[in-house]
Design a protein around this motif. Sequence first.
Motif, PDB file in Angstrom:
ATOM      1  N   CYS A  32     -12.072  -6.133 -10.289  1.00 41.77           N
ATOM      2  CA  CYS A  32     -10.659  -5.755 -10.336  1.00 41.77           C
ATOM      3  C   CYS A  32      -9.825  -6.937 -10.807  1.00 41.77           C
ATOM      4  CB  CYS A  32     -10.185  -5.303  -8.960  1.00 41.77           C
ATOM      5  SG  CYS A  32      -8.488  -4.697  -8.998  1.00 41.77           S
ATOM      6  N   PHE A  34      -6.673  -7.258 -10.692  1.00 44.14           N
ATOM      7  CA  PHE A  34      -5.441  -7.506  -9.937  1.00 44.14           C
ATOM      8  C   PHE A  34      -5.606  -8.704  -8.989  1.00 44.14           C
ATOM      9  CE2 PHE A  34      -3.737  -2.885 -10.434  1.00 44.14           C
ATOM     10  CZ  PHE A  34      -3.474  -3.158 -11.762  1.00 44.14           C
ATOM     11  N   ASN A  35      -6.886  -9.003  -8.667  1.00 42.08           N
ATOM     12  CA  ASN A  35      -7.180 -10.287  -8.014  1.00 42.08           C
ATOM     13  C   ASN A  35      -6.472 -10.574  -6.698  1.00 42.08           C
ATOM     14  OD1 ASN A  35      -9.054 -12.218  -8.846  1.00 42.08           O
ATOM     15  ND2 ASN A  35      -8.060 -12.326 -10.847  1.00 42.08           N
ATOM     16  N   CYS A  36      -6.294  -9.575  -5.871  1.00 45.63           N
ATOM     17  CA  CYS A  36      -5.626  -9.814  -4.588  1.00 45.63           C
ATOM     18  C   CYS A  36      -6.479 -10.773  -3.743  1.00 45.63           C
ATOM     19  CB  CYS A  36      -5.438  -8.508  -3.830  1.00 45.63           C
ATOM     20  SG  CYS A  36      -4.663  -7.235  -4.833  1.00 45.63           S
ATOM     21  N   TYR A  38      -6.588 -11.069  -0.595  1.00 45.04           N
ATOM     22  CA  TYR A  38      -7.085 -10.442   0.636  1.00 45.04           C
ATOM     23  C   TYR A  38      -8.091  -9.325   0.375  1.00 45.04           C
ATOM     24  CZ  TYR A  38      -3.323  -7.410  -0.978  1.00 45.04           C
ATOM     25  OH  TYR A  38      -2.517  -6.644  -1.765  1.00 45.04           O
ATOM     26  N   ILE A  41     -13.376  -6.410  -1.375  1.00 45.62           N
ATOM     27  CA  ILE A  41     -14.593  -6.338  -2.217  1.00 45.62           C
ATOM     28  C   ILE A  41     -14.955  -7.707  -2.794  1.00 45.62           C
ATOM     29  CG2 ILE A  41     -14.152  -3.939  -2.860  1.00 45.62           C
ATOM     30  CD1 ILE A  41     -13.570  -5.103  -5.751  1.00 45.62           C
ATOM     31  N   MET A  50     -11.651 -12.394 -10.139  1.00 45.55           N
ATOM     32  CA  MET A  50     -12.417 -11.148 -10.311  1.00 45.55           C
ATOM     33  C   MET A  50     -12.271 -10.568 -11.713  1.00 45.55           C
ATOM     34  SD  MET A  50     -12.470  -9.154  -6.720  1.00 45.55           S
ATOM     35  CE  MET A  50     -10.752  -8.763  -6.558  1.00 45.55           C
ATOM     36  N   ALA A  85     -13.081   0.759  -4.812  1.00 44.55           N
ATOM     37  CA  ALA A  85     -13.524  -0.632  -4.974  1.00 44.55           C
ATOM     38  C   ALA A  85     -13.042  -1.247  -6.288  1.00 44.55           C
ATOM     39  CB  ALA A  85     -15.045  -0.701  -4.891  1.00 44.55           C
ATOM     40  N   THR A  86     -12.009  -0.675  -6.840  1.00 44.04           N
ATOM     41  CA  THR A  86     -11.321  -1.256  -8.004  1.00 44.04           C
ATOM     42  C   THR A  86      -9.975  -0.552  -8.051  1.00 44.04           C
ATOM     43  OG1 THR A  86     -11.462  -1.713 -10.386  1.00 44.04           O
ATOM     44  CG2 THR A  86     -12.213   0.447  -9.684  1.00 44.04           C
ATOM     45  N   ASP A  87      -9.177  -0.789  -9.099  1.00 41.74           N
ATOM     46  CA  ASP A  87      -7.958   0.002  -9.282  1.00 41.74           C
ATOM     47  C   ASP A  87      -8.164   0.782 -10.587  1.00 41.74           C
ATOM     48  OD1 ASP A  87      -4.677  -0.418  -8.255  1.00 41.74           O
ATOM     49  OD2 ASP A  87      -5.179   0.812 -10.005  1.00 41.74           O
ATOM     50  N   LYS A 118      -2.136   0.154  -7.363  1.00 37.78           N
ATOM     51  CA  LYS A 118      -1.025  -0.804  -7.316  1.00 37.78           C
ATOM     52  C   LYS A 118      -0.290  -0.789  -8.650  1.00 37.78           C
ATOM     53  CE  LYS A 118      -2.242  -4.439  -4.039  1.00 37.78           C
ATOM     54  NZ  LYS A 118      -3.513  -4.107  -3.409  1.00 37.78           N
TER      55      LYS A 118
HETATM   56  S1  SF4 Z   1      -9.469  -3.520  -5.502  1.00 36.28           S
HETATM   57 FE1  SF4 Z   1      -7.412  -3.306  -4.641  1.00 36.28          FE
HETATM   58  S2  SF4 Z   1      -7.211  -4.962  -3.144  1.00 36.28           S
HETATM   59 FE2  SF4 Z   1      -8.959  -5.451  -4.492  1.00 36.28          FE
HETATM   60  S3  SF4 Z   1      -8.105  -6.762  -6.111  1.00 36.28           S
HETATM   61 FE3  SF4 Z   1      -8.047  -4.646  -6.835  1.00 36.28          FE
HETATM   62  S4  SF4 Z   1      -6.024  -3.875  -6.302  1.00 36.28           S
HETATM   63 FE4  SF4 Z   1      -6.390  -5.718  -5.101  1.00 36.28          FE
END
Ligand code: SF4
Length: 294
Positions: A32, A34-36, A38, A41, A50, A85-87, A118
């Motif tokens: 993913c 978006f690399n949050c 927290y 995964i 990521m 487990a991804t966006d 997101k």
């Molecule tokens: S899977 Fe969700 S929490 Fe994890 S990095 Fe992507 S958007 Fe963020």
Amino acid sequence: MQVVIAKSILNKTKRRDPWFLDDYTINPYSGCSFNCLYCYIRGSQYGVNMAEKLSIKSNAVDLLERALALRARRKQYGIIVLSSATDSYLQFEERELLTRKLLEVILHYRFPVHIITKSNLVCRDFDLLKQINAEAILPLDLQDKLTHGAFITFSFSTIDAAIAKIFEPGAPSPELRLEALGKARSEGLCSGVSLMPLLPFISDTGVHLDQMFAAFQSMSANYIFPATLALYGSGPSDNRTLVLRAVEQHYPQLLTKYQRLFGTDGKLPLYYRKAFAEKAKALCLQYGLKDRLF
Ligand code: SF4
């Protein structure tokens, strides 16, 4: 982005999550961008950034076509969650259109869908989601409980742009997500908020929670799922390491509190989780927001 051939695309869940009601999940991408910090995964599989390990499942549409044809023939209708487990609406989706093609297959076989994202890119697919909403066949046990066949849940850990930039650096801004939520509702779609994970003393303070609930209410959100943070692992790319490092850098006064709170099992203490659950319930009542889909 790497291109991979997946073995399967439609995962049957063992049991439904009470919030997301997932009978099936689909992850069109692996990793993913978006690399949050927290993100649960994370860990050794995807690394600190990521986006570098991101891959697209090039045969996803064919796999889904076959899987849903079989499930529909057997009348095994169930809610499909995109994604767990991804966006499904990463920046690359704008060019790849993979999620859109998967939604076309889902519409064809009349399965209900729950998007968790997101990204405001989901607005591009409101035409398909409206058709799915009208035509989907709900699983038998949910037919008298749900009145929609499509749900769009926007995920937030904060609505403050500066905090979001620290903890979810690759994701579209909370402002864009809020606008997309309002747009979904104004187009008659069932849409709400996954308020998880909230960051202790940063985005779960009374003031911050009030601001968020008021913002979601003003966008006519249908529901809200609030939850606390959990931190795991001690490797360089585990969420515990990355969140604690960000707290140390941006909120040094909170570091000791975080280290104490997340103890050995990575979960907040029971008293904290209980108090938060009570506060969230009270806020849902105060702002007239459901905390479940039904
Ligand atoms: S899977 Fe969700 S929490 Fe994890 S990095 Fe992507 S958007 Fe963020």
